[in-house]
Write a protein that holds these residues in place. Structure first.
Motif, PDB file in Angstrom:
ATOM      1  N   ALA A 366       1.280  -1.549  -0.125  1.00 21.50           N
ATOM      2  CA  ALA A 366       0.213   0.282   0.225  1.00 21.50           C
ATOM      3  C   ALA A 366       0.860   1.725  -0.437  1.00 21.50           C
ATOM      4  O   ALA A 366       0.225   2.674  -0.155  1.00 21.50           O
ATOM      5  N   GLY A 367       2.384   1.282   0.413  1.00 20.37           N
ATOM      6  CA  GLY A 367       3.089   2.127   0.159  1.00 20.37           C
ATOM      7  C   GLY A 367       3.009   3.216   1.412  1.00 20.37           C
ATOM      8  O   GLY A 367       3.996   3.963   1.780  1.00 20.37           O
ATOM      9  N   ILE A 368       2.843   2.379   2.509  1.00 19.63           N
ATOM     10  CA  ILE A 368       2.388   3.054   3.694  1.00 19.63           C
ATOM     11  C   ILE A 368       3.956   2.445   4.315  1.00 19.63           C
ATOM     12  O   ILE A 368       4.054   1.477   5.331  1.00 19.63           O
ATOM     13  N   GLY A 369       5.156   3.124   4.564  1.00 20.28           N
ATOM     14  CA  GLY A 369       6.319   3.116   5.488  1.00 20.28           C
ATOM     15  C   GLY A 369       6.041   3.619   6.690  1.00 20.28           C
ATOM     16  O   GLY A 369       5.139   4.156   7.575  1.00 20.28           O
ATOM     17  N   GLU A 370       7.684   2.790   7.324  1.00 22.08           N
ATOM     18  CA  GLU A 370       7.557   3.251   8.505  1.00 22.08           C
ATOM     19  C   GLU A 370       7.777   5.052   9.596  1.00 22.08           C
ATOM     20  O   GLU A 370       7.485   5.327  10.287  1.00 22.08           O
ATOM     21  N   GLY A 371       8.145   5.331   8.001  1.00 18.32           N
ATOM     22  CA  GLY A 371       8.730   7.173   8.317  1.00 18.32           C
ATOM     23  C   GLY A 371       7.743   7.898   7.416  1.00 18.32           C
ATOM     24  O   GLY A 371       7.501   9.149   7.416  1.00 18.32           O
ATOM     25  N   LEU A 372       5.932   7.276   7.054  1.00 22.69           N
ATOM     26  CA  LEU A 372       5.534   7.723   6.814  1.00 22.69           C
ATOM     27  C   LEU A 372       4.474   8.898   7.681  1.00 22.69           C
ATOM     28  O   LEU A 372       4.075   7.600   9.220  1.00 22.69           O
ATOM     29  N   LEU A 373       4.038  10.119   8.092  1.00 22.19           N
ATOM     30  CA  LEU A 373       3.179  10.740   9.281  1.00 22.19           C
ATOM     31  C   LEU A 373       1.556  11.561   8.218  1.00 22.19           C
ATOM     32  O   LEU A 373       2.501  11.907   6.352  1.00 22.19           O
ATOM     33  N   ARG A 374       1.222  11.562   8.329  1.00 24.74           N
ATOM     34  CA  ARG A 374      -0.408  12.108   8.246  1.00 24.74           C
ATOM     35  C   ARG A 374      -0.309  13.446   8.744  1.00 24.74           C
ATOM     36  O   ARG A 374      -1.174  12.831  10.267  1.00 24.74           O
ATOM     37  N   ILE A 375      -1.103  14.271   8.292  1.00 24.49           N
ATOM     38  CA  ILE A 375      -1.398  15.949   8.969  1.00 24.49           C
ATOM     39  C   ILE A 375      -2.485  16.054   8.098  1.00 24.49           C
ATOM     40  O   ILE A 375      -2.849  16.222   7.322  1.00 24.49           O
ATOM     41  N   SER A 376      -3.476  16.037   9.248  1.00 25.11           N
ATOM     42  CA  SER A 376      -4.890  17.118   9.119  1.00 25.11           C
ATOM     43  C   SER A 376      -4.698  18.570   9.210  1.00 25.11           C
ATOM     44  O   SER A 376      -5.044  18.734  10.788  1.00 25.11           O
ATOM     45  N   VAL A 377      -4.959  19.395   8.600  1.00 28.27           N
ATOM     46  CA  VAL A 377      -4.831  21.022   8.698  1.00 28.27           C
ATOM     47  C   VAL A 377      -5.451  21.475   8.980  1.00 28.27           C
ATOM     48  O   VAL A 377      -6.710  21.693   8.025  1.00 28.27           O
ATOM     49  N   GLY A 378      -6.206  22.114  10.322  1.00 31.46           N
ATOM     50  CA  GLY A 378      -6.239  22.916  10.630  1.00 31.46           C
ATOM     51  C   GLY A 378      -6.932  24.194  10.691  1.00 31.46           C
ATOM     52  O   GLY A 378      -6.363  24.768   9.449  1.00 31.46           O
ATOM     53  N   LEU A 379      -7.110  24.673  11.847  1.00 30.05           N
ATOM     54  CA  LEU A 379      -7.430  26.246  11.188  1.00 30.05           C
ATOM     55  C   LEU A 379      -6.925  27.527  11.810  1.00 30.05           C
ATOM     56  O   LEU A 379      -7.224  28.790  12.028  1.00 30.05           O
ATOM     57  N   GLU A 380      -6.023  26.930  13.013  1.00 28.11           N
ATOM     58  CA  GLU A 380      -4.932  27.277  13.642  1.00 28.11           C
ATOM     59  C   GLU A 380      -3.799  28.388  12.235  1.00 28.11           C
ATOM     60  O   GLU A 380      -4.105  28.260  10.990  1.00 28.11           O
ATOM     61  N   GLU A 381      -3.211  29.078  13.121  1.00 24.02           N
ATOM     62  CA  GLU A 381      -2.060  30.160  12.660  1.00 24.02           C
ATOM     63  C   GLU A 381      -0.742  29.384  11.437  1.00 24.02           C
ATOM     64  O   GLU A 381      -1.248  28.353  12.878  1.00 24.02           O
ATOM     65  N   LEU A 382      -1.600  29.369   9.860  1.00 22.58           N
ATOM     66  CA  LEU A 382       0.561  27.963   9.308  1.00 22.58           C
ATOM     67  C   LEU A 382       0.997  28.116  10.037  1.00 22.58           C
ATOM     68  O   LEU A 382       1.902  27.533  10.282  1.00 22.58           O
ATOM     69  N   MET A 383       1.286  29.806  10.853  1.00 18.60           N
ATOM     70  CA  MET A 383       2.907  29.593  11.221  1.00 18.60           C
ATOM     71  C   MET A 383       3.136  28.912  12.709  1.00 18.60           C
ATOM     72  O   MET A 383       4.364  28.435  12.483  1.00 18.60           O
ATOM     73  N   ASP A 384       2.252  29.329  13.597  1.00 16.42           N
ATOM     74  CA  ASP A 384       2.218  28.223  14.816  1.00 16.42           C
ATOM     75  C   ASP A 384       2.499  26.505  14.334  1.00 16.42           C
ATOM     76  O   ASP A 384       2.734  25.702  15.229  1.00 16.42           O
ATOM     77  N   ILE A 385       1.582  26.021  13.242  1.00 11.55           N
ATOM     78  CA  ILE A 385       1.916  25.248  13.220  1.00 11.55           C
ATOM     79  C   ILE A 385       2.787  24.501  12.500  1.00 11.55           C
ATOM     80  O   ILE A 385       3.922  23.721  12.879  1.00 11.55           O
ATOM     81  N   GLN A 386       3.679  25.098  11.927  1.00 10.14           N
ATOM     82  CA  GLN A 386       4.698  25.107  11.176  1.00 10.14           C
ATOM     83  C   GLN A 386       5.832  24.847  12.287  1.00 10.14           C
ATOM     84  O   GLN A 386       6.764  24.153  12.704  1.00 10.14           O
ATOM     85  N   CYS A 387       5.715  26.114  12.867  1.00 10.11           N
ATOM     86  CA  CYS A 387       6.862  26.195  14.246  1.00 10.11           C
ATOM     87  C   CYS A 387       6.631  25.090  15.440  1.00 10.11           C
ATOM     88  O   CYS A 387       8.157  24.167  15.700  1.00 10.11           O
ATOM     89  N   ASP A 388       5.089  24.337  15.322  1.00 13.10           N
ATOM     90  CA  ASP A 388       4.974  23.186  16.114  1.00 13.10           C
ATOM     91  C   ASP A 388       5.877  22.222  15.293  1.00 13.10           C
ATOM     92  O   ASP A 388       6.586  21.030  15.740  1.00 13.10           O
ATOM     93  N   LEU A 389       6.127  21.473  14.042  1.00 11.41           N
ATOM     94  CA  LEU A 389       6.969  20.904  13.516  1.00 11.41           C
ATOM     95  C   LEU A 389       8.090  20.918  13.500  1.00 11.41           C
ATOM     96  O   LEU A 389       8.944  20.554  13.511  1.00 11.41           O
ATOM     97  N   GLU A 390       8.724  22.347  13.251  1.00  9.08           N
ATOM     98  CA  GLU A 390       9.791  22.639  13.758  1.00  9.08           C
ATOM     99  C   GLU A 390      11.142  22.562  14.349  1.00  9.08           C
ATOM    100  O   GLU A 390      12.124  22.055  14.056  1.00  9.08           O
ATOM    101  N   ARG A 391      10.204  22.519  15.775  1.00  7.32           N
ATOM    102  CA  ARG A 391      10.779  22.164  17.131  1.00  7.32           C
ATOM    103  C   ARG A 391      11.308  20.427  16.587  1.00  7.32           C
ATOM    104  O   ARG A 391      12.635  19.815  16.798  1.00  7.32           O
ATOM    105  N   GLY A 392      10.772  19.123  15.782  1.00  6.85           N
ATOM    106  CA  GLY A 392      11.100  18.574  15.567  1.00  6.85           C
ATOM    107  C   GLY A 392      11.599  18.046  14.661  1.00  6.85           C
ATOM    108  O   GLY A 392      12.983  17.396  14.683  1.00  6.85           O
ATOM    109  N   PHE A 393      11.929  18.903  13.843  1.00 13.47           N
ATOM    110  CA  PHE A 393      12.890  18.985  12.945  1.00 13.47           C
ATOM    111  C   PHE A 393      14.342  19.272  13.137  1.00 13.47           C
ATOM    112  O   PHE A 393      14.857  19.209  12.891  1.00 13.47           O
ATOM    113  N   GLN A 394      14.271  20.508  13.985  1.00  7.48           N
ATOM    114  CA  GLN A 394      15.486  20.390  14.828  1.00  7.48           C
ATOM    115  C   GLN A 394      16.534  19.596  15.504  1.00  7.48           C
ATOM    116  O   GLN A 394      17.349  19.261  15.575  1.00  7.48           O
ATOM    117  N   ARG A 395      15.229  18.826  16.317  1.00  8.79           N
ATOM    118  CA  ARG A 395      15.667  18.022  17.024  1.00  8.79           C
ATOM    119  C   ARG A 395      16.060  16.744  16.084  1.00  8.79           C
ATOM    120  O   ARG A 395      17.183  15.797  16.677  1.00  8.79           O
TER     121      ARG A 395
END
Ligand SMILES: *Cc1c(COP(=O)(O)O)cnc(C)c1O
Length: 397
Positions: A366-395
Protein backbone atom coordinates in the motif's frame (compact mmCIF):
# COMPACT_ATOMS: atom_id res chain seq x y z
CA UNK A 1 -37.17 29.64 3.72
CA UNK A 2 -39.04 27.32 1.41
CA UNK A 3 -36.73 24.48 0.47
CA UNK A 4 -38.45 24.18 -2.93
CA UNK A 5 -36.61 27.36 -3.92
CA UNK A 6 -33.27 25.84 -2.96
CA UNK A 7 -31.98 24.51 -6.32
CA UNK A 8 -31.73 28.03 -7.78
CA UNK A 9 -29.41 29.25 -5.04
CA UNK A 10 -25.61 29.10 -5.19
CA UNK A 11 -23.53 26.74 -3.05
CA UNK A 12 -22.81 29.17 -0.21
CA UNK A 13 -26.49 30.10 0.07
CA UNK A 14 -27.63 26.48 0.01
CA UNK A 15 -25.13 25.72 2.78
CA UNK A 16 -26.87 28.23 5.02
CA UNK A 17 -30.48 27.99 3.86
CA UNK A 18 -31.38 24.69 2.16
CA UNK A 19 -33.69 22.31 3.99
CA UNK A 20 -34.92 24.64 6.71
CA UNK A 21 -38.64 24.77 7.42
CA UNK A 22 -39.89 27.00 10.25
CA UNK A 23 -42.38 26.02 12.91
CA UNK A 24 -45.20 28.30 14.10
CA UNK A 25 -42.77 29.67 16.72
CA UNK A 26 -40.88 31.59 14.01
CA UNK A 27 -37.43 30.46 15.18
CA UNK A 28 -34.49 31.79 13.14
CA UNK A 29 -32.03 28.95 13.73
CA UNK A 30 -33.02 25.37 13.01
CA UNK A 31 -34.59 23.66 16.05
CA UNK A 32 -33.60 20.29 17.52
CA UNK A 33 -36.63 18.01 17.48
CA UNK A 34 -35.77 15.94 20.54
CA UNK A 35 -38.67 13.55 20.23
CA UNK A 36 -38.70 9.83 19.58
CA UNK A 37 -42.29 9.73 18.34
CA UNK A 38 -45.00 11.97 16.90
CA UNK A 39 -48.71 12.29 17.68
CA UNK A 40 -51.73 12.13 15.40
CA UNK A 41 -54.92 14.19 15.47
CA UNK A 42 -57.08 11.08 15.58
CA UNK A 43 -57.10 7.34 14.97
CA UNK A 44 -57.85 7.71 11.26
CA UNK A 45 -54.82 9.97 10.79
CA UNK A 46 -52.62 7.49 12.64
CA UNK A 47 -53.85 4.72 10.36
CA UNK A 48 -53.25 6.86 7.25
CA UNK A 49 -49.68 7.72 8.32
CA UNK A 50 -48.88 4.09 9.08
CA UNK A 51 -50.29 2.88 5.77
CA UNK A 52 -48.33 5.52 3.91
CA UNK A 53 -51.48 7.13 2.48
CA UNK A 54 -50.61 10.31 4.39
CA UNK A 55 -47.00 11.54 4.51
CA UNK A 56 -45.59 12.71 7.83
CA UNK A 57 -43.59 11.75 10.88
CA UNK A 58 -44.32 8.62 12.89
CA UNK A 59 -41.18 7.70 14.78
CA UNK A 60 -37.61 9.05 14.77
CA UNK A 61 -36.07 5.78 13.56
CA UNK A 62 -37.97 6.57 10.32
CA UNK A 63 -37.93 10.35 10.05
CA UNK A 64 -37.16 13.33 12.26
CA UNK A 65 -37.46 16.99 11.20
CA UNK A 66 -33.95 18.02 12.30
CA UNK A 67 -32.45 15.00 10.56
CA UNK A 68 -34.52 15.79 7.47
CA UNK A 69 -33.15 19.36 7.39
CA UNK A 70 -29.58 18.01 7.43
CA UNK A 71 -30.42 15.49 4.70
CA UNK A 72 -31.98 18.11 2.42
CA UNK A 73 -29.10 20.51 2.92
CA UNK A 74 -26.43 17.91 2.16
CA UNK A 75 -28.36 16.64 -0.89
CA UNK A 76 -28.54 20.22 -2.19
CA UNK A 77 -24.80 20.75 -1.68
CA UNK A 78 -23.86 17.49 -3.41
CA UNK A 79 -26.36 18.10 -6.20
CA UNK A 80 -28.05 14.76 -5.50
CA UNK A 81 -31.76 13.96 -5.56
CA UNK A 82 -32.06 12.81 -1.99
CA UNK A 83 -30.04 11.96 1.12
CA UNK A 84 -30.37 9.58 4.04
CA UNK A 85 -28.47 10.32 7.26
CA UNK A 86 -26.97 7.50 9.31
CA UNK A 87 -25.49 6.95 12.76
CA UNK A 88 -21.92 6.92 11.40
CA UNK A 89 -19.97 6.84 8.16
CA UNK A 90 -19.69 3.06 8.53
CA UNK A 91 -23.47 2.77 8.93
CA UNK A 92 -23.82 4.65 5.61
CA UNK A 93 -21.53 2.17 3.87
CA UNK A 94 -23.23 -0.82 5.53
CA UNK A 95 -26.72 0.44 4.62
CA UNK A 96 -25.65 0.97 1.00
CA UNK A 97 -24.25 -2.55 0.72
CA UNK A 98 -27.14 -4.23 2.51
CA UNK A 99 -29.74 -2.42 0.42
CA UNK A 100 -28.12 -2.79 -3.00
CA UNK A 101 -26.23 -6.11 -2.88
CA UNK A 102 -27.31 -9.71 -2.48
CA UNK A 103 -25.59 -13.04 -2.09
CA UNK A 104 -23.57 -13.88 -5.21
CA UNK A 105 -22.87 -10.25 -6.06
CA UNK A 106 -19.38 -8.86 -6.48
CA UNK A 107 -17.88 -5.47 -5.84
CA UNK A 108 -14.65 -3.88 -6.96
CA UNK A 109 -13.04 -1.57 -4.44
CA UNK A 110 -9.97 0.61 -4.40
CA UNK A 111 -7.36 -1.11 -2.23
CA UNK A 112 -6.57 2.03 -0.24
CA UNK A 113 -10.01 2.72 1.24
CA UNK A 114 -10.66 3.45 4.94
CA UNK A 115 -9.46 0.50 7.07
CA UNK A 116 -12.83 -0.27 8.65
CA UNK A 117 -14.43 -0.28 5.19
CA UNK A 118 -11.96 -3.01 4.24
CA UNK A 119 -12.94 -4.95 7.38
CA UNK A 120 -16.63 -4.57 6.52
CA UNK A 121 -16.05 -5.98 3.05
CA UNK A 122 -13.62 -8.73 4.09
CA UNK A 123 -15.07 -9.97 7.40
CA UNK A 124 -18.80 -9.31 7.07
CA UNK A 125 -19.99 -8.92 3.47
CA UNK A 126 -18.01 -12.05 2.62
CA UNK A 127 -20.09 -14.01 5.18
CA UNK A 128 -23.19 -13.17 3.16
CA UNK A 129 -21.73 -14.26 -0.15
CA UNK A 130 -20.61 -10.87 -1.46
CA UNK A 131 -17.06 -11.00 -2.82
CA UNK A 132 -14.68 -8.06 -3.19
CA UNK A 133 -11.77 -7.56 -5.58
CA UNK A 134 -9.25 -4.82 -4.75
CA UNK A 135 -7.53 -2.72 -7.37
CA UNK A 136 -5.21 0.25 -7.41
CA UNK A 137 -7.28 3.43 -7.30
CA UNK A 138 -5.55 5.18 -10.21
CA UNK A 139 -5.20 2.11 -12.48
CA UNK A 140 -8.20 2.27 -14.83
CA UNK A 141 -7.32 -0.94 -16.64
CA UNK A 142 -7.17 -2.84 -13.33
CA UNK A 143 -10.78 -1.78 -12.62
CA UNK A 144 -11.80 -3.01 -16.05
CA UNK A 145 -10.00 -6.35 -15.66
CA UNK A 146 -11.66 -6.93 -12.28
CA UNK A 147 -15.19 -6.72 -13.70
CA UNK A 148 -17.23 -9.95 -13.60
CA UNK A 149 -20.76 -10.61 -14.84
CA UNK A 150 -21.97 -10.32 -11.23
CA UNK A 151 -20.15 -7.05 -10.43
CA UNK A 152 -22.64 -4.52 -9.04
CA UNK A 153 -20.55 -1.74 -7.43
CA UNK A 154 -17.32 0.17 -7.87
CA UNK A 155 -16.28 1.62 -4.52
CA UNK A 156 -13.63 4.31 -3.94
CA UNK A 157 -12.39 7.32 -2.01
CA UNK A 158 -10.55 10.13 -3.76
CA UNK A 159 -8.07 11.44 -2.71
CA UNK A 160 -7.02 8.28 -0.90
CA UNK A 161 -5.91 8.05 2.70
CA UNK A 162 -3.07 8.62 3.53
CA UNK A 163 -1.13 8.80 0.23
CA UNK A 164 -3.45 11.28 -1.52
CA UNK A 165 -3.76 9.31 -4.73
CA UNK A 166 -6.65 10.33 -7.01
CA UNK A 167 -9.23 8.43 -9.03
CA UNK A 168 -10.47 9.86 -12.31
CA UNK A 169 -14.15 9.84 -11.33
CA UNK A 170 -15.45 10.59 -14.82
CA UNK A 171 -13.43 7.79 -16.44
CA UNK A 172 -14.50 5.28 -13.78
CA UNK A 173 -18.15 6.34 -14.06
CA UNK A 174 -18.02 5.75 -17.83
CA UNK A 175 -16.44 2.34 -17.34
CA UNK A 176 -18.93 1.39 -14.63
CA UNK A 177 -21.95 2.46 -16.65
CA UNK A 178 -20.78 0.59 -19.74
CA UNK A 179 -21.11 -2.57 -17.60
CA UNK A 180 -24.27 -1.67 -15.70
CA UNK A 181 -22.26 -1.10 -12.51
CA UNK A 182 -22.90 1.65 -9.93
CA UNK A 183 -20.07 4.00 -8.98
CA UNK A 184 -20.00 4.78 -5.25
CA UNK A 185 -17.70 7.60 -4.10
CA UNK A 186 -16.83 8.22 -0.44
CA UNK A 187 -16.44 12.02 -0.62
CA UNK A 188 -15.15 12.42 2.93
CA UNK A 189 -11.80 14.05 2.12
CA UNK A 190 -13.06 16.70 -0.30
CA UNK A 191 -16.70 17.24 0.72
CA UNK A 192 -19.01 18.87 -1.86
CA UNK A 193 -17.22 22.16 -1.20
CA UNK A 194 -14.22 20.87 -3.18
CA UNK A 195 -15.56 18.04 -5.34
CA UNK A 196 -19.03 17.08 -6.57
CA UNK A 197 -18.88 13.46 -7.76
CA UNK A 198 -22.41 13.52 -9.30
CA UNK A 199 -21.26 16.09 -11.84
CA UNK A 200 -18.59 13.59 -12.90
CA UNK A 201 -21.04 10.70 -13.23
CA UNK A 202 -20.98 9.03 -9.80
CA UNK A 203 -24.22 7.27 -8.77
CA UNK A 204 -23.96 7.43 -4.99
CA UNK A 205 -21.97 9.63 -2.63
CA UNK A 206 -21.10 8.48 0.89
CA UNK A 207 -20.04 10.65 3.82
CA UNK A 208 -18.53 10.23 7.21
CA UNK A 209 -20.10 13.40 8.61
CA UNK A 210 -17.78 12.87 11.59
CA UNK A 211 -14.98 14.55 9.66
CA UNK A 212 -15.32 17.82 7.72
CA UNK A 213 -19.12 18.10 7.73
CA UNK A 214 -18.99 18.52 11.49
CA UNK A 215 -15.57 20.13 11.21
CA UNK A 216 -15.06 20.58 14.93
CA UNK A 217 -14.68 16.99 16.07
CA UNK A 218 -17.90 16.70 18.09
CA UNK A 219 -20.20 14.00 16.69
CA UNK A 220 -20.14 10.71 14.81
CA UNK A 221 -22.49 10.47 11.82
CA UNK A 222 -22.80 9.64 8.15
CA UNK A 223 -24.93 9.97 5.04
CA UNK A 224 -25.67 8.52 1.62
CA UNK A 225 -26.73 10.80 -1.25
CA UNK A 226 -28.20 9.65 -4.55
CA UNK A 227 -31.36 8.99 -6.53
CA UNK A 228 -34.85 8.64 -5.13
CA UNK A 229 -35.21 4.90 -5.79
CA UNK A 230 -31.87 3.65 -4.46
CA UNK A 231 -31.41 6.11 -1.59
CA UNK A 232 -34.94 7.30 -0.87
CA UNK A 233 -36.54 3.86 -1.07
CA UNK A 234 -33.97 1.02 -0.95
CA UNK A 235 -31.36 2.41 1.46
CA UNK A 236 -33.95 4.24 3.55
CA UNK A 237 -35.91 0.98 3.74
CA UNK A 238 -32.91 -0.86 5.15
CA UNK A 239 -32.13 1.93 7.58
CA UNK A 240 -35.58 2.24 9.12
CA UNK A 241 -35.69 -1.53 9.54
CA UNK A 242 -32.16 -2.14 10.80
CA UNK A 243 -31.98 1.06 12.85
CA UNK A 244 -28.60 2.85 12.54
CA UNK A 245 -30.25 6.25 12.18
CA UNK A 246 -28.79 9.66 13.02
CA UNK A 247 -29.87 11.31 16.27
CA UNK A 248 -31.50 14.76 15.98
CA UNK A 249 -28.83 16.23 18.27
CA UNK A 250 -26.06 15.10 15.94
CA UNK A 251 -28.04 16.16 12.86
CA UNK A 252 -28.24 19.67 14.30
CA UNK A 253 -24.46 19.82 14.82
CA UNK A 254 -23.83 18.65 11.24
CA UNK A 255 -26.46 21.04 9.88
CA UNK A 256 -24.64 23.96 11.46
CA UNK A 257 -21.32 22.49 10.30
CA UNK A 258 -22.51 22.67 6.69
CA UNK A 259 -23.04 26.42 7.05
CA UNK A 260 -19.31 27.01 7.40
CA UNK A 261 -18.15 24.08 5.27
CA UNK A 262 -16.86 25.99 2.26
CA UNK A 263 -15.08 28.62 4.35
CA UNK A 264 -13.38 25.91 6.38
CA UNK A 265 -12.44 23.78 3.37
CA UNK A 266 -10.92 26.79 1.62
CA UNK A 267 -9.01 27.84 4.71
CA UNK A 268 -7.57 24.41 5.46
CA UNK A 269 -6.75 23.83 1.77
CA UNK A 270 -4.84 27.10 1.64
CA UNK A 271 -2.81 26.28 4.75
CA UNK A 272 -2.25 22.68 3.63
CA UNK A 273 -0.84 23.78 0.27
CA UNK A 274 1.60 26.14 1.96
CA UNK A 275 2.51 23.54 4.55
CA UNK A 276 3.12 20.94 1.80
CA UNK A 277 5.41 23.37 -0.05
CA UNK A 278 7.27 24.10 3.17
CA UNK A 279 7.62 20.40 3.98
CA UNK A 280 9.12 19.75 0.53
CA UNK A 281 11.98 22.08 1.49
CA UNK A 282 12.81 20.30 4.75
CA UNK A 283 16.00 18.20 4.52
CA UNK A 284 14.50 15.51 6.78
CA UNK A 285 11.56 15.03 4.44
CA UNK A 286 12.01 12.52 1.64
CA UNK A 287 8.67 12.97 -0.14
CA UNK A 288 5.45 14.92 0.30
CA UNK A 289 2.06 13.58 -0.84
CA UNK A 290 -0.31 16.42 -1.64
CA UNK A 291 -2.32 16.79 -4.88
CA UNK A 292 -1.75 20.56 -4.97
CA UNK A 293 2.00 20.13 -5.46
CA UNK A 294 3.38 20.18 -9.01
CA UNK A 295 5.43 17.14 -8.00
CA UNK A 296 2.20 15.14 -7.48
CA UNK A 297 1.79 12.78 -10.47
CA UNK A 298 -1.93 13.63 -10.73
CA UNK A 299 -1.67 17.38 -10.23
CA UNK A 300 -3.50 18.09 -13.51
CA UNK A 301 -6.35 15.72 -12.65
CA UNK A 302 -6.62 17.28 -9.18
CA UNK A 303 -6.92 20.76 -10.70
CA UNK A 304 -9.61 19.55 -13.09
CA UNK A 305 -11.62 17.44 -10.65
CA UNK A 306 -11.39 19.46 -7.42
CA UNK A 307 -11.67 23.17 -6.83
CA UNK A 308 -9.05 23.09 -4.06
CA UNK A 309 -6.70 20.38 -2.83
CA UNK A 310 -7.99 19.67 0.68
CA UNK A 311 -6.55 19.69 4.18
CA UNK A 312 -4.66 16.40 4.33
CA UNK A 313 -0.88 16.32 3.80
CA UNK A 314 1.25 13.21 4.16
CA UNK A 315 5.02 12.91 4.00
CA UNK A 316 7.86 10.40 4.31
CA UNK A 317 10.59 11.23 6.78
CA UNK A 318 14.11 9.94 6.41
CA UNK A 319 14.89 7.80 9.44
CA UNK A 320 11.81 5.60 9.57
CA UNK A 321 9.65 5.06 12.63
CA UNK A 322 12.14 6.55 15.07
CA UNK A 323 12.21 9.86 13.22
CA UNK A 324 8.45 9.86 12.68
CA UNK A 325 7.67 9.23 16.34
CA UNK A 326 10.25 11.84 17.40
CA UNK A 327 8.57 14.47 15.22
CA UNK A 328 5.17 13.58 16.70
CA UNK A 329 6.49 13.60 20.26
CA UNK A 330 8.05 17.04 19.88
CA UNK A 331 4.77 18.71 18.99
CA UNK A 332 2.98 20.78 21.62
CA UNK A 333 0.13 22.31 19.64
CA UNK A 334 -0.81 19.70 17.04
CA UNK A 335 -3.07 16.97 18.46
CA UNK A 336 -1.80 13.40 18.32
CA UNK A 337 -4.92 11.62 17.11
CA UNK A 338 -5.96 9.59 14.10
CA UNK A 339 -9.09 11.65 13.51
CA UNK A 340 -9.17 14.19 10.69
CA UNK A 341 -11.27 17.04 9.40
CA UNK A 342 -11.21 18.93 12.70
CA UNK A 343 -10.61 22.65 13.26
CA UNK A 344 -7.64 21.44 15.32
CA UNK A 345 -4.63 20.19 13.35
CA UNK A 346 -3.91 16.51 13.97
CA UNK A 347 -0.93 14.25 13.28
CA UNK A 348 -0.77 10.48 13.04
CA UNK A 349 1.69 7.70 12.17
CA UNK A 350 -0.39 5.51 9.83
CA UNK A 351 1.87 2.43 10.02
CA UNK A 352 1.21 2.02 13.76
CA UNK A 353 -2.32 3.48 14.02
CA UNK A 354 -4.84 3.59 11.15
CA UNK A 355 -2.97 0.94 9.16
CA UNK A 356 -1.44 -0.91 12.13
CA UNK A 357 -3.54 -4.02 11.61
CA UNK A 358 -2.20 -4.65 8.11
CA UNK A 359 0.68 -7.12 7.78
CA UNK A 360 4.08 -5.55 6.97
CA UNK A 361 3.73 -6.91 3.40
CA UNK A 362 0.27 -5.38 2.99
CA UNK A 363 1.59 -2.05 4.27
CA UNK A 364 4.51 -2.17 1.89
CA UNK A 365 2.20 -2.94 -1.04
CA UNK A 366 0.00 0.00 0.00
CA UNK A 367 3.05 2.27 0.10
CA UNK A 368 2.72 2.99 3.82
CA UNK A 369 6.25 3.18 5.16
CA UNK A 370 7.53 3.45 8.73
CA UNK A 371 8.59 7.07 8.11
CA UNK A 372 5.17 8.17 6.85
CA UNK A 373 3.21 10.84 8.76
CA UNK A 374 -0.24 12.25 7.99
CA UNK A 375 -1.34 15.72 9.02
CA UNK A 376 -4.92 16.96 8.88
CA UNK A 377 -4.44 20.71 8.69
CA UNK A 378 -6.89 22.66 10.82
CA UNK A 379 -7.72 26.30 11.24
CA UNK A 380 -4.88 27.53 13.47
CA UNK A 381 -2.36 30.05 12.14
CA UNK A 382 -0.15 28.28 9.62
CA UNK A 383 2.90 29.85 11.28
CA UNK A 384 2.05 28.17 14.58
CA UNK A 385 1.64 24.77 12.90
CA UNK A 386 5.02 25.18 11.19
CA UNK A 387 6.72 26.26 14.43
CA UNK A 388 5.32 23.19 16.15
CA UNK A 389 6.86 20.92 13.50
CA UNK A 390 10.06 22.97 13.29
CA UNK A 391 10.95 21.97 16.86
CA UNK A 392 10.87 18.31 15.83
CA UNK A 393 12.84 18.95 12.64
CA UNK A 394 15.56 20.67 14.66
CA UNK A 395 15.79 17.62 16.94
CA UNK A 396 16.16 15.35 13.93
CA UNK A 397 18.90 17.47 12.38
C1 LIG B 1 -13.85 8.04 9.08
C2 LIG B 1 -14.13 7.55 7.72
C3 LIG B 1 -15.16 6.63 7.47
C4 LIG B 1 -16.00 6.03 8.57
O1 LIG B 1 -16.77 6.99 9.18
P1 LIG B 1 -17.26 6.91 10.73
O2 LIG B 1 -18.07 8.13 10.87
O3 LIG B 1 -16.04 6.86 11.57
O4 LIG B 1 -18.05 5.65 10.85
C5 LIG B 1 -15.39 6.26 6.16
N1 LIG B 1 -14.65 6.75 5.16
C6 LIG B 1 -13.64 7.61 5.36
C7 LIG B 1 -12.86 8.11 4.20
C8 LIG B 1 -13.34 8.04 6.64
O5 LIG B 1 -12.33 8.90 6.84
Amino acid sequence: MDSDAAPELGFASLAVRAGQTRTVEGEHAEPIFATSSFVFANAAEAAARFSGALPGNIYSRFTNPTVRMFQERLAALEGGETCIATASGMAAILATCMALLKSGDHLVSASGVFGTTLSLFNQYLSKFGVATTYVRLSDLSAWETAIRPETRLFYLETPSNPLMELADIQALADLAHAHDILLVVDNCFCTPALQQPFKLGADLVIHSATKYLDGQGRCVGGAVVGDQQRVGVDIYGFLRTAGPTMSPFNAWVFLKGLETLRLRMRACSESALQLAQWLEMQPAVERVYYPGLRSHPQYELAKRQQNAFGGIVSFDLRGGREAAWALIDNTRLISITANLGDAKTTITHPATTTHGRLTPEERERAGIGEGLLRISVGLEELMDIQCDLERGFQRLA
